[in-house]
Motif scaffolding. Structure first.
Motif, short mmCIF file in Angstrom:
data_model
loop_
_atom_site.label_atom_id
_atom_site.label_comp_id
_atom_site.label_asym_id
_atom_site.label_seq_id
_atom_site.Cartn_x
_atom_site.Cartn_y
_atom_site.Cartn_z
N ASN A 39 37.63 48.85 47.01
CA ASN A 39 37.30 47.95 48.12
C ASN A 39 38.19 46.70 48.14
OD1 ASN A 39 35.22 49.58 49.16
ND2 ASN A 39 33.79 48.78 47.66
N GLN A 40 39.35 46.78 47.49
CA GLN A 40 40.36 45.71 47.47
C GLN A 40 39.94 44.43 46.75
OE1 GLN A 40 39.96 47.43 50.68
NE2 GLN A 40 41.56 48.75 49.91
N PHE A 41 39.05 44.53 45.76
CA PHE A 41 38.65 43.35 44.98
C PHE A 41 39.87 42.68 44.34
CE2 PHE A 41 37.45 41.64 40.75
CZ PHE A 41 36.64 40.60 41.16
N CYS A 42 40.80 43.47 43.85
CA CYS A 42 41.96 42.94 43.14
C CYS A 42 42.98 42.26 44.04
CB CYS A 42 42.66 44.05 42.34
SG CYS A 42 41.60 44.82 41.11
N THR A 43 42.95 42.54 45.31
CA THR A 43 43.96 41.98 46.22
C THR A 43 43.37 41.07 47.29
OG1 THR A 43 43.81 43.97 47.59
CG2 THR A 43 45.54 43.92 45.91
N ASN A 44 42.08 41.08 47.48
CA ASN A 44 41.44 40.26 48.51
C ASN A 44 41.51 38.79 48.11
OD1 ASN A 44 39.57 38.87 50.16
ND2 ASN A 44 38.40 40.75 50.48
N THR A 45 42.07 37.96 48.97
CA THR A 45 42.25 36.55 48.66
C THR A 45 40.93 35.77 48.64
OG1 THR A 45 42.71 36.06 50.97
CG2 THR A 45 44.61 36.47 49.53
N PHE A 46 39.84 36.38 49.01
CA PHE A 46 38.54 35.73 48.93
C PHE A 46 38.18 35.45 47.48
CE2 PHE A 46 33.91 35.97 48.46
CZ PHE A 46 33.51 34.97 49.34
N TYR A 47 38.62 36.33 46.56
CA TYR A 47 38.32 36.19 45.14
C TYR A 47 39.47 35.50 44.42
CZ TYR A 47 34.94 39.69 46.52
OH TYR A 47 33.94 40.34 47.17
N THR A 48 39.14 34.64 43.48
CA THR A 48 40.17 33.96 42.71
C THR A 48 40.67 34.87 41.59
OG1 THR A 48 38.64 33.01 41.10
CG2 THR A 48 39.05 31.73 43.14
N THR A 49 41.82 34.53 41.05
CA THR A 49 42.36 35.28 39.91
C THR A 49 41.40 35.20 38.74
OG1 THR A 49 44.61 34.88 40.65
CG2 THR A 49 44.33 35.53 38.35
N ASP A 50 40.77 34.04 38.55
CA ASP A 50 39.80 33.90 37.45
C ASP A 50 38.62 34.84 37.63
OD1 ASP A 50 41.27 32.00 36.08
OD2 ASP A 50 40.20 30.31 36.98
N GLN A 51 38.15 35.00 38.86
CA GLN A 51 37.05 35.93 39.10
C GLN A 51 37.48 37.37 38.82
OE1 GLN A 51 36.36 34.59 43.14
NE2 GLN A 51 34.29 33.93 42.60
N TYR A 62 35.75 39.68 35.74
CA TYR A 62 34.99 40.90 35.95
C TYR A 62 35.79 42.19 35.75
CZ TYR A 62 31.58 37.70 37.91
OH TYR A 62 30.69 36.68 38.10
N CYS A 63 37.03 42.23 36.19
CA CYS A 63 37.78 43.49 36.20
C CYS A 63 39.21 43.29 35.71
CB CYS A 63 37.78 44.09 37.60
SG CYS A 63 36.12 44.41 38.27
N ALA A 64 39.39 42.62 34.62
CA ALA A 64 40.74 42.32 34.11
C ALA A 64 41.57 43.59 33.92
CB ALA A 64 40.65 41.55 32.79
N LYS A 65 41.00 44.61 33.33
CA LYS A 65 41.74 45.84 33.07
C LYS A 65 42.05 46.58 34.38
CE LYS A 65 41.67 50.04 30.31
NZ LYS A 65 40.93 50.82 29.31
N SER A 66 41.05 46.76 35.20
CA SER A 66 41.24 47.50 36.45
C SER A 66 42.21 46.81 37.41
CB SER A 66 39.90 47.71 37.15
OG SER A 66 39.09 48.58 36.39
N CYS A 67 42.26 45.47 37.35
CA CYS A 67 43.15 44.71 38.23
C CYS A 67 44.51 44.44 37.56
CB CYS A 67 42.49 43.39 38.64
SG CYS A 67 41.08 43.59 39.75
N ASN A 68 44.73 45.01 36.39
CA ASN A 68 45.99 44.83 35.67
C ASN A 68 46.34 43.37 35.45
OD1 ASN A 68 46.55 47.65 35.49
ND2 ASN A 68 47.14 47.60 37.64
N LEU A 69 45.39 42.60 34.95
CA LEU A 69 45.59 41.17 34.73
C LEU A 69 45.78 40.81 33.25
CD1 LEU A 69 43.01 39.82 37.29
CD2 LEU A 69 45.50 39.82 37.50
N CYS A 70 46.01 41.79 32.43
CA CYS A 70 46.18 41.51 31.00
C CYS A 70 47.60 41.85 30.55
CB CYS A 70 45.23 42.32 30.16
SG CYS A 70 43.58 42.45 30.83
N ALA A 100 35.56 50.07 39.24
CA ALA A 100 36.24 51.18 39.93
C ALA A 100 35.96 51.14 41.43
CB ALA A 100 35.80 52.52 39.34
N THR A 101 34.72 50.91 41.78
CA THR A 101 34.35 50.81 43.19
C THR A 101 34.94 49.56 43.82
OG1 THR A 101 32.28 51.97 42.77
CG2 THR A 101 32.40 50.70 44.81
N TRP A 102 34.90 48.45 43.09
CA TRP A 102 35.43 47.19 43.61
C TRP A 102 36.93 47.29 43.87
CZ3 TRP A 102 32.83 42.78 40.28
CH2 TRP A 102 31.46 42.80 40.52
N VAL A 103 37.65 47.97 42.98
CA VAL A 103 39.09 48.15 43.16
C VAL A 103 39.36 48.92 44.44
CG1 VAL A 103 41.15 49.27 42.24
CG2 VAL A 103 39.69 47.91 40.73
#
Length: 107
Positions: free
Chosen positions: A83-95, A99-107, A78-81
């Motif tokens: 802080n733009q964890f789901c959209t920041n290009t520093f992190y890969t889709t696999d990462q 860690y946050c598949a549900k919160s990042c809507n990756l399922c 929740a905190t990471w979202v």
């Protein structure tokens, strides 16, 4: 990659050789017998690769198996979202998925 590059991607079972199982065949399982006891190491940076190889099912690293539900494996999503964890290009889709598949809507 899982079907054709298992050794390179460190996706081989305990014996270290590639399998012929097709992706999504439901063949993802734990190789080690102590996975439940070591669940806390799934997201530990020092043990992540080993736990992925030996405890893929317990660590929820089986993609395409159909049996897994869409979940967040980290309590801080929740905190990471925020802080733009789901959209920041520093992190890969696999990462993000790890860690946050549900919160990042990756399922």
């Amino acid at each position: 990659m899982k079907a054709n590059c298992q050794k390179t991607c460190r996706l081989c079972p305990a014996g270290g050789t590639a399998t012929t199982a097709s992706p999504g065949s439901g063949s993802c399982s734990d190789v080690a017998t102590n996975c439940a006891a070591n669940y806390g190491l799934c997201d530990n940076a020092s043990y992540r690769d080993l736990m992925t190889q030996k405890c893929a099912k317990t660590c929820n690293r089986c993609s395409g198996s159909g049996g897994n539900t869409c979940v967040d494996s980290n309590k801080n999503c929740a905190t990471w979202v925020q802080n733009q964890f789901c959209t920041n290009t520093f992190y890969t889709t696999d990462q993000r998925r790890q860690y946050c598949a549900k919160s990042c809507n990756l399922c």
